[in-house]
Structures are given as structure tokens and as C-alpha cells.
Design a protein around this motif. Structure first.
Motif, mmCIF file in Angstrom:
data_model
loop_
_atom_site.group_PDB
_atom_site.id
_atom_site.type_symbol
_atom_site.label_atom_id
_atom_site.label_comp_id
_atom_site.label_asym_id
_atom_site.label_seq_id
_atom_site.Cartn_x
_atom_site.Cartn_y
_atom_site.Cartn_z
ATOM 1 N N VAL A 1 32.219 33.212 46.045
ATOM 2 C CA VAL A 1 32.951 34.119 45.172
ATOM 3 C C VAL A 1 33.888 34.937 46.059
ATOM 4 O O VAL A 1 33.599 35.160 47.231
ATOM 5 C CB VAL A 1 32.001 35.033 44.363
ATOM 6 C CG1 VAL A 1 31.271 36.028 45.259
ATOM 7 C CG2 VAL A 1 32.746 35.746 43.240
ATOM 8 N N THR B 1 37.665 32.187 45.095
ATOM 9 C CA THR B 1 37.746 31.201 44.016
ATOM 10 C C THR B 1 38.408 31.860 42.817
ATOM 11 O O THR B 1 38.415 33.095 42.710
ATOM 12 C CB THR B 1 36.341 30.711 43.616
ATOM 13 O OG1 THR B 1 35.613 31.821 43.067
ATOM 14 C CG2 THR B 1 35.576 30.161 44.806
ATOM 15 N N GLN C 1 37.248 32.136 40.012
ATOM 16 C CA GLN C 1 36.180 32.861 39.313
ATOM 17 C C GLN C 1 36.020 34.248 39.927
ATOM 18 O O GLN C 1 35.821 34.380 41.135
ATOM 19 C CB GLN C 1 34.872 32.070 39.428
ATOM 20 C CG GLN C 1 33.677 32.726 38.771
ATOM 21 C CD GLN C 1 32.391 31.940 39.026
ATOM 22 O OE1 GLN C 1 32.339 31.127 39.934
ATOM 23 N NE2 GLN C 1 31.387 32.195 38.226
ATOM 24 N N SER C 2 36.105 35.294 39.107
ATOM 25 C CA SER C 2 36.012 36.666 39.616
ATOM 26 C C SER C 2 34.583 37.147 39.772
ATOM 27 O O SER C 2 34.288 37.983 40.628
ATOM 28 C CB SER C 2 36.756 37.623 38.677
ATOM 29 O OG SER C 2 38.119 37.302 38.602
ATOM 30 N N VAL C 3 33.693 36.635 38.933
ATOM 31 C CA VAL C 3 32.311 37.110 38.899
ATOM 32 C C VAL C 3 31.386 35.906 38.979
ATOM 33 O O VAL C 3 31.499 34.970 38.181
ATOM 34 C CB VAL C 3 32.019 37.918 37.619
ATOM 35 C CG1 VAL C 3 30.578 38.421 37.619
ATOM 36 C CG2 VAL C 3 33.005 39.086 37.489
ATOM 37 N N LEU C 4 30.483 35.926 39.939
ATOM 38 C CA LEU C 4 29.466 34.875 40.080
ATOM 39 C C LEU C 4 28.174 35.390 39.465
ATOM 40 O O LEU C 4 27.655 36.434 39.873
ATOM 41 C CB LEU C 4 29.259 34.540 41.557
ATOM 42 C CG LEU C 4 28.133 33.567 41.902
ATOM 43 C CD1 LEU C 4 28.429 32.185 41.333
ATOM 44 C CD2 LEU C 4 27.940 33.491 43.412
ATOM 45 N N MET D 1 30.430 40.016 43.037
ATOM 46 C CA MET D 1 31.878 40.028 43.195
ATOM 47 C C MET D 1 32.204 40.284 44.667
ATOM 48 O O MET D 1 31.394 40.843 45.390
ATOM 49 C CB MET D 1 32.494 41.131 42.325
ATOM 50 C CG MET D 1 32.416 40.870 40.827
ATOM 51 S SD MET D 1 32.175 42.365 39.828
ATOM 52 C CE MET D 1 30.371 42.381 39.687
ATOM 53 N N HIS E 1 40.599 37.542 46.311
ATOM 54 C CA HIS E 1 40.540 38.743 45.480
ATOM 55 C C HIS E 1 40.718 39.990 46.351
ATOM 56 O O HIS E 1 39.893 40.284 47.203
ATOM 57 C CB HIS E 1 39.218 38.797 44.718
ATOM 58 C CG HIS E 1 39.042 37.639 43.774
ATOM 59 N ND1 HIS E 1 39.694 37.560 42.573
ATOM 60 C CD2 HIS E 1 38.323 36.499 43.881
ATOM 61 C CE1 HIS E 1 39.377 36.440 41.960
ATOM 62 N NE2 HIS E 1 38.552 35.772 42.740
ATOM 63 N N ASN F 1 36.173 43.897 36.124
ATOM 64 C CA ASN F 1 35.180 42.862 36.424
ATOM 65 C C ASN F 1 33.758 43.395 36.264
ATOM 66 O O ASN F 1 32.877 42.695 35.748
ATOM 67 C CB ASN F 1 35.380 42.322 37.837
ATOM 68 C CG ASN F 1 36.654 41.504 37.970
ATOM 69 O OD1 ASN F 1 37.237 41.086 36.980
ATOM 70 N ND2 ASN F 1 37.093 41.294 39.191
#
Length: 206
Positions: free
Chosen positions: A11, A14, A16-19, A31, A49, A59
Motif C-alpha cells: 500500500v 499502488t 489502492q489508497s486503503v489496504l 495507509m 501517495h 481515506n
């Protein structure tokens, strides 16, 4: 790609902002953000990010349904073993915005940590596998955060394990075994100095 091939999620680099994941009935969201890329331009298609308080707050709000929110930060002043004002203010902002655990890196030196039943901040883990030999930069700490979920939310406990790096083979050596791994006299002196410096950094804050 290497991480994915080994079954490890990433994370912060990627889209994707939140894993999100769940472990033993506790729902987590992770994050990660950075102040920058050390002047290195990003290749096309690469996502990083950046630290942006508005986006970070959004987020965190998107993860309001989980039990524990963790933010990793690439921040701080290189080679300083004290968190700067921006680190302290950002950690406070994140906790007020709903993040319970803040873990920092980038200074290459260990910085203090703060832990209450409701929140954890580790300002800098230092160097885990280190090629650097300057004082304070030849080792780091492993932070173990224990999370207990109850009716009133989560409570937290923090354990810190200092580790020193033997450069000739990049062995990561905990203090508990430093006398059992065949260090030379110079290596032992450097390791002892690192562990004593780290003890002083944490003793004044725990």
C-alpha cells in the motif's frame, strides 16, 4: 511485483489508497504516505501517495467501519534522533482524524515512541537493514503493537525491540543475543553504543 509474487500486500505505491484485512476478529485498514521521493521523478504509471492532510482525512473516513486504522509515514529530518514539529503536528492530526497507530520512517535513525491505551506513535524505526555506519544509523527498532478489541473499541500495547546490523553479512542482531554471535571487538563496541543510545532515546519517553 516482487511482493505480490510472495503473497505480500503493498500500500502507498499502488492505486489502492486503503489496504484492508481482518485478523482474529479485528478489522484493520492500513495507509501509507510520503513527503516526497527524494527528488526522484516518478516513471509513467507509478503511483505514490503523498502526504496530503485532506486526502488522508478522506481515506481515514472511508475506513471508519474498521476497528484499527494504521498509517505509515515517510517523513522527518534525516539523521535526527528527535521528531520535528511537523512530525508531531501531523501525528496529532492523524490521531484526531481517527488513526490509532502511526509508524514512521525516513530519518535513518531511531526516534522516540508514544503509547496510550487509545493510540500509538512510533516516530522513526531507524534502519532495519543498514549499510550506514554513522552513530544512530547502524540499527533500528522493531515495533510490536498488540491490539485488543473490546466493547468500547480497541486498546493498544507497544513493545520495542532494538536491533543492530552487522555490516559484513547484514545480520540483524537483537540486543538479547549480541554477546552470542561472534562479534569482533569493534563490532561489539558499535553495537553496545547503538543499544545505549537507543535506550536513552526511549527511557525519557516511556
Amino acid at each position: 511485483e516482487l511482493l505480490r509474487n510472495r503473497g505480500l500486500a503493498a500500500v502507498g505505491t499502488t492505486p489502492q489508497s486503503v489496504l484492508r484485512f481482518e485478523k482474529k476478529g479485528v478489522k484493520f485498514a492500513i495507509m501509507a504516505y510520503t513527503y516526497g521521493t527524494n527528488g526522484i521523478p516518478l516513471p509513467d504509471g507509478v503511483s505514490v501517495h503523498k502526504i496530503d492532510t485532506l486526502q488522508m482525512k478522506r481515506n481515514l473516513q472511508s475506513a471508519a467501519d474498521v476497528d484499527c486504522r494504521i498509517v505509515f509515514l515517510h517523513w522527518g529530518t534525516e539523521y535526527s534522533h528527535r521528531p520535528n514539529r511537523q512530525q508531531r503536528e501531523l501525528a496529532d492530526f492523524l490521531h484526531r482524524a481517527g488513526c490509532q497507530v502511526v509508524i514512521g520512517s525516513h530519518p535513518h535513525t531511531v526516534q522516540r515512541a508514544e503509547c496510550s491505551k487509545n493510540a500509538v506513535t512510533v516516530y522513526s524505526l531507524g534502519n532495519f537493514i543498514s549499510n550506514q555506519r554513522m552513530r544512530y544509523s547502524d540499527g533500528g527498532v522493531m515495533a510490536k503493537v498488540t491490539v485488543e478489541k473490546g466493547a468500547d473499541g480497541c486498546q493498544f500495547w507497544l513493545d520495542i525491540l532494538p536491533v543492530w546490523v552487522r555490516k559484513r553479512d547484514y545480520a540483524v542482531i537483537p540486543q538479547s543475543v549480541v554477546g552470542k554471535v561472534g562479534l569482533t571487538a569493534d563490532e561489539r563496541a558499535a553495537a553496545d553504543l547503538f543499544f545505549e543510545d537507543t535506550r536513552k532515546i526511549f527511557t525519557s519517553n516511556f
